[in-house]
Design a protein around this motif. Structure first.
Motif, PDB file in Angstrom:
ATOM      1  N   LEU A 279       0.820  -1.210   0.000  1.00 20.19           N
ATOM      2  CA  LEU A 279       0.000   0.000   0.000  1.00 20.19           C
ATOM      3  C   LEU A 279       0.854   1.260   0.000  1.00 20.19           C
ATOM      4  O   LEU A 279       0.498   2.260  -0.632  1.00 20.19           O
ATOM      5  CB  LEU A 279      -0.940  -0.008   1.206  1.00 20.19           C
ATOM      6  CG  LEU A 279      -1.973  -1.148   1.246  1.00 20.19           C
ATOM      7  CD1 LEU A 279      -2.848  -1.019   2.484  1.00 20.19           C
ATOM      8  CD2 LEU A 279      -2.829  -1.176  -0.015  1.00 20.19           C
TER       9      LEU A 279
ATOM     10  N   ASP B  15       2.063   1.853  -3.519  1.00 15.39           N
ATOM     11  CA  ASP B  15       0.973   2.267  -4.405  1.00 15.39           C
ATOM     12  C   ASP B  15       1.333   2.026  -5.869  1.00 15.39           C
ATOM     13  O   ASP B  15       1.203   2.901  -6.721  1.00 15.39           O
ATOM     14  CB  ASP B  15       0.636   3.744  -4.174  1.00 15.39           C
ATOM     15  CG  ASP B  15      -0.676   4.140  -4.843  1.00 15.39           C
ATOM     16  OD1 ASP B  15      -1.458   3.247  -5.198  1.00 15.39           O
ATOM     17  OD2 ASP B  15      -0.911   5.363  -5.003  1.00 15.39           O
TER      18      ASP B  15
ATOM     19  N   ARG C 159      -1.547   3.174   7.835  1.00 16.47           N
ATOM     20  CA  ARG C 159      -2.166   3.465   6.549  1.00 16.47           C
ATOM     21  C   ARG C 159      -3.566   4.062   6.695  1.00 16.47           C
ATOM     22  O   ARG C 159      -4.101   4.621   5.750  1.00 16.47           O
ATOM     23  CB  ARG C 159      -2.253   2.184   5.701  1.00 16.47           C
ATOM     24  CG  ARG C 159      -0.915   1.514   5.422  1.00 16.47           C
ATOM     25  CD  ARG C 159      -0.152   2.196   4.293  1.00 16.47           C
ATOM     26  NE  ARG C 159       0.328   3.511   4.629  1.00 16.47           N
ATOM     27  CZ  ARG C 159       1.370   3.760   5.447  1.00 16.47           C
ATOM     28  NH1 ARG C 159       2.023   2.768   6.031  1.00 16.47           N
ATOM     29  NH2 ARG C 159       1.769   4.992   5.680  1.00 16.47           N
TER      30      ARG C 159
ATOM     31  N   ARG D  60      -5.826   1.783  -3.414  1.00 12.97           N
ATOM     32  CA  ARG D  60      -4.489   1.216  -3.558  1.00 12.97           C
ATOM     33  C   ARG D  60      -4.507  -0.301  -3.659  1.00 12.97           C
ATOM     34  O   ARG D  60      -3.728  -0.889  -4.409  1.00 12.97           O
ATOM     35  CB  ARG D  60      -3.602   1.676  -2.399  1.00 12.97           C
ATOM     36  CG  ARG D  60      -3.259   3.150  -2.468  1.00 12.97           C
ATOM     37  CD  ARG D  60      -2.349   3.578  -1.338  1.00 12.97           C
ATOM     38  NE  ARG D  60      -2.060   5.005  -1.406  1.00 12.97           N
ATOM     39  CZ  ARG D  60      -1.316   5.657  -0.530  1.00 12.97           C
ATOM     40  NH1 ARG D  60      -0.791   5.009   0.504  1.00 12.97           N
ATOM     41  NH2 ARG D  60      -1.110   6.950  -0.662  1.00 12.97           N
ATOM     42  N   LEU D  61      -5.363  -0.948  -2.898  1.00 12.59           N
ATOM     43  CA  LEU D  61      -5.418  -2.410  -2.987  1.00 12.59           C
ATOM     44  C   LEU D  61      -5.923  -2.838  -4.357  1.00 12.59           C
ATOM     45  O   LEU D  61      -5.406  -3.785  -4.953  1.00 12.59           O
ATOM     46  CB  LEU D  61      -6.307  -2.976  -1.885  1.00 12.59           C
ATOM     47  CG  LEU D  61      -6.424  -4.502  -1.880  1.00 12.59           C
ATOM     48  CD1 LEU D  61      -5.058  -5.170  -1.714  1.00 12.59           C
ATOM     49  CD2 LEU D  61      -7.382  -4.965  -0.784  1.00 12.59           C
TER      50      LEU D  61
ATOM     51  N   ASN E 295     -10.485   0.126   1.380  1.00 10.46           N
ATOM     52  CA  ASN E 295      -9.654  -0.449   0.323  1.00 10.46           C
ATOM     53  C   ASN E 295     -10.120  -1.847  -0.045  1.00 10.46           C
ATOM     54  O   ASN E 295     -10.193  -2.208  -1.226  1.00 10.46           O
ATOM     55  CB  ASN E 295      -8.190  -0.491   0.767  1.00 10.46           C
ATOM     56  CG  ASN E 295      -7.380   0.663   0.250  1.00 10.46           C
ATOM     57  OD1 ASN E 295      -6.791   0.609  -0.829  1.00 10.46           O
ATOM     58  ND2 ASN E 295      -7.363   1.742   1.013  1.00 10.46           N
TER      59      ASN E 295
END
Length: 320
Positions: A129, A132, A161, A172-173, A202
């Motif tokens: 994460l 990114d 995070r 991001r995931l 996420n």
């Protein structure tokens, strides 16, 4: 043509639309770009056609890979044990790989699947994460002693995070999942922490469908209602997101209170409450302590729990 819910928010937030994750995970991306760039009737027609194309391609992608976070805003309901049980059962019944992503800073799933993990030297979901990077998840996958089950581990540093900012922070995931081998991992299970912070967002933004885990208790209805409301809110980032179902964990059939609460859940949510319920058995803790699938323990209670996981895993796999 009527645009799906969430389109307007995408159109109003082009910084997210243009920077978010896998192209096919947002069937409205190209339509938004075209309608914004071209404008007018021609642009809208192109947008409509491209929207349909994206939707079809997205559906085809989801048919190959099922990404399911296990969620509940209420803690202590046994989400991690359910993730582990379903991962083992799904790998066995399907004969294919299952990937567990540990999105909980407590890292309980990681400690069970990878007791030798050194998060100071090995990549974790926190590193993924932070970087990114599109497709960055692949580098953090590690094998486990459990046949067919792989892991992206967590660490306590993941908690930091929750305060991340920027237009891609909730996505991001989803960006990191791009490039994952769908033939190797047709099922991805995400263990979530009991909150609706950025980590859970996420997971929901990357999901095909969410699975709610609960107990048969007085707090169940409220916890499920709040969780469903937050899943609905996350649909602004993932318009195809649905609730796959509700799994009742650690059920004690001898308890009149739990029997009453289970009936209450079924009255409120009907077929969304999956059968069978997972029975409350001490062997689940024993298996976790041994870092072993519950079905490998040669006892009648272990076999009972393993059978429940297997039935639920088959229903989960049928979603794809």
């Amino acid at each position: 043509m009527d645009l799906p819910r969430g389109f307007r928010s995408y159109k109003q937030n082009l910084s997210i639309t243009l920077l978010e994750g896998p192209q096919l995970s947002n069937p409205w991306k190209l339509s938004t770009q075209l309608s914004t760039a071209r404008g007018g009737e021609v642009g809208q027609q192109l947008a409509a056609h491209s929207e349909c194309l994206r939707a079809c391609m997205h559906a085809a992608r989801l048919a190959c890979m099922l990404t399911v976070p296990l969620v509940n805003l209420k803690g202590g309901v046994g989400k991690t044990a359910t993730v582990l049980g379903l991962a083992d059962a799904a790998a066995r019944v399907s004969g294919r790989g299952v990937l567990v992503i540990d999105m909980d800073p407590q890292a309980n799933a990681s400690q069970c699947l990878a007791p030798d993990l050194d998060d100071a030297t090995e990549l974790t979901i926190n590193d993924v994460l932070v970087a990114d990077k599109v497709g960055g998840l692949v580098a953090a996958i590690r094998e486990t002693p459990w046949p067919g089950v792989s892991l992206v581990p967590s660490s306590i540093t993941l908690a930091s995070r929750e305060s991340d900012g920027g237009p891609t922070a909730p996505l991001r995931l989803r960006r990191a999942l791009r490039g994952l081998d769908e033939d190797r991992f047709p099922l991805v299970l995400i263990d979530c922490n009991p909150s609706i912070g950025l980590l859970t967002v996420n997971a929901l933004a990357a999901a095909t469908a969410a699975l709610i885990v609960t107990e048969a208790s007085r707090a169940s209805l409220r916890g499920i209602a709040e969780t469903m409301a937050n899943i609905e809110g996350a649909a602004e980032l993932n318009p195809g997101l649905t609730v796959a179902g509700i799994v009742v964990n650690r059920y004690d059939a001898r308890s009149s209170e739990e029997t009453y609460r289970l009936a209450e859940l079924r009255e409120a949510y009907g077929s969304q409450v999956w059968d069978p319920v997972i029975p409350s058995r001490a062997v689940v803790k024993t298996a976790y302590g041994a870092s072993a699938p519950v079905g490998t323990l040669n006892t009648a209670p272990a076999a009972e729990v393993a059978e429940a996981y297997e039935t639920l895993a088959r229903r989960l796999l049928a979603l794809s």
